[in-house]
Design an enzyme around this catalytic site. Sequence first.
Site, mmCIF file in Angstrom:
data_model
loop_
_atom_site.group_PDB
_atom_site.id
_atom_site.type_symbol
_atom_site.label_atom_id
_atom_site.label_comp_id
_atom_site.label_asym_id
_atom_site.label_seq_id
_atom_site.Cartn_x
_atom_site.Cartn_y
_atom_site.Cartn_z
ATOM 1 N N SER A 278 -20.102 32.867 -51.596
ATOM 2 C CA SER A 278 -18.657 32.954 -51.783
ATOM 3 C C SER A 278 -18.145 31.619 -52.292
ATOM 4 O O SER A 278 -18.680 30.556 -51.950
ATOM 5 C CB SER A 278 -17.977 33.296 -50.458
ATOM 6 O OG SER A 278 -16.578 33.078 -50.526
ATOM 7 N N LYS A 284 -20.944 33.387 -46.236
ATOM 8 C CA LYS A 284 -21.044 34.737 -46.786
ATOM 9 C C LYS A 284 -22.400 35.009 -47.442
ATOM 10 O O LYS A 284 -23.001 34.138 -48.060
ATOM 11 C CB LYS A 284 -19.943 34.972 -47.841
ATOM 12 C CG LYS A 284 -18.541 35.051 -47.293
ATOM 13 C CD LYS A 284 -18.323 36.300 -46.472
ATOM 14 C CE LYS A 284 -18.344 37.557 -47.298
ATOM 15 N NZ LYS A 284 -17.274 37.643 -48.293
ATOM 16 N N ASN A 286 -23.085 38.084 -49.775
ATOM 17 C CA ASN A 286 -22.495 39.274 -50.380
ATOM 18 C C ASN A 286 -23.538 40.166 -51.052
ATOM 19 O O ASN A 286 -24.511 39.667 -51.631
ATOM 20 C CB ASN A 286 -21.445 38.866 -51.417
ATOM 21 C CG ASN A 286 -20.237 38.210 -50.781
ATOM 22 O OD1 ASN A 286 -19.796 38.623 -49.724
ATOM 23 N ND2 ASN A 286 -19.709 37.177 -51.428
ATOM 24 N N ARG A 317 -17.579 69.651 -89.259
ATOM 25 C CA ARG A 317 -17.681 68.230 -88.901
ATOM 26 C C ARG A 317 -16.304 67.763 -88.465
ATOM 27 O O ARG A 317 -15.292 68.185 -89.011
ATOM 28 C CB ARG A 317 -18.215 67.395 -90.072
ATOM 29 C CG ARG A 317 -19.691 67.683 -90.371
ATOM 30 C CD ARG A 317 -20.171 67.026 -91.656
ATOM 31 N NE ARG A 317 -20.052 65.588 -91.583
ATOM 32 C CZ ARG A 317 -19.831 64.798 -92.641
ATOM 33 N NH1 ARG A 317 -19.704 65.327 -93.846
ATOM 34 N NH2 ARG A 317 -19.740 63.519 -92.501
#
Length: 452
Positions: A278, A284, A286, A317
């Site tokens: 973080s 942290k 993550n 087309r």
Amino acid sequence: MSQLFANLFYQAEVSEIFSDESHLKYMIQAEVALAKAEAKVGVIPQLAADKIEQVATQQGINALDIESLSIAAGLAGNVAIPFVKQFTAAVKALDEDASRYVHWGATSQDMIDTATILQAREALEVIQLQLQHAHSLALKLAEQYRSQVMIGRTWLQQALPITLGHKAARWASSFQRDLERLAQMKSRVLTAQLGGAVGSLASILDQGTAVVEAYASELNLSTPTCTWHGERDRIIEIAGFLAIVTGNTGKMARDWSLMMQTEIAEVFEPTGKGRGGSSTMPHKRNPVAAASILAAANRVPALMSSMYQSMVQEHERSLGAWHAEWLALPEIFQLCAGALARTNEVLQGLEVNADNMHHNLEVTHGLIMAEAVMMALAPKMGRLNAHHLVESACKKAVETQQHLQEVVAKMPEVQAHFSSEDLKQIFKAESYLGNIQDQIDAVLNEAKGVAK
């Protein structure tokens, strides 16, 4: 996509396949195949086809000015028109007579569609290798952790015991089906496109069918039964397959990211320098791979909406619908390949905390075994009576903050049928796993090709 985000969401090999340069190389390949096929059938001189192939071999993409192509494509409505002009000019510089036969009888969409199919074929080979690796890794986890008991969750709530190996076996089974889907669809979708202006190939008179067959053979693609300029199911099937794969990886990423939550902490993505931190909180860790995969799983359905809408086309087309594929399909391919790459990273290095899995099995103080108690009592007193009895026991356990085993052990209705040792066995999570081991065996055997 910006290079700042490429390593986060894409996979380099597939991104290269869908680069501008690669697309033009595939268009050159299609033009050479057309010339060789027409020469083989006798529509154009063999010498002309040889010269066209010579330019493609010796100059290739260097025969083109990509910057001016980009500008001209904005005016022409597609890249094929200025591409054919530049490629014809390159052939003319070598042999003017041969240049008259470049793009003979074809239309712009023939070259663009065929180039797209050639791109898809090469990219699907990468996807297949990724899927095979993911399948192998998931099978390894299923075998390694087949007896690692953990809590199964429904509606994000603790439900009943399962094993981590069972969760991995379900992931492996998804990959198995993805591989089967890929094998089954190849003959349908990897098909050449050659129809001329309205799909009739009238410009090459009565040689159309023979040229299409020779053209598809040159490219090692399936021969279409008829032109498919306006029928986009082949392209949509490719995109839909990729969307399923991406969605499957998203489901897995959702699983392990929830299992990485601080309060749960049962598994973790692999560690690495600069990974999962973080910008403000040093503690942290993550689930960064899961974030990338889930972003892809979020983005691809929106792109698929555009793809599905492009199926509704006008007459022979279309105006606009076909063009929408040019942006959506390459991104779907790249997001799918990126999601698989991140998934393989995690499956390869998944960290498992068995202690926390055991701890989480006990946080409800035995409530997760309520069904096991009920089903043990059901033959003795009937399922509904057993349900009411255990339900009341659960309420009392919560109110008094006791373990459920302690509460039911004091009930006369239970004491009449089970000893304390019986109850101890009933409350063992590993004793209430149903046919999980059979399912794991079935997945492992399926991967080995063993008949059920």
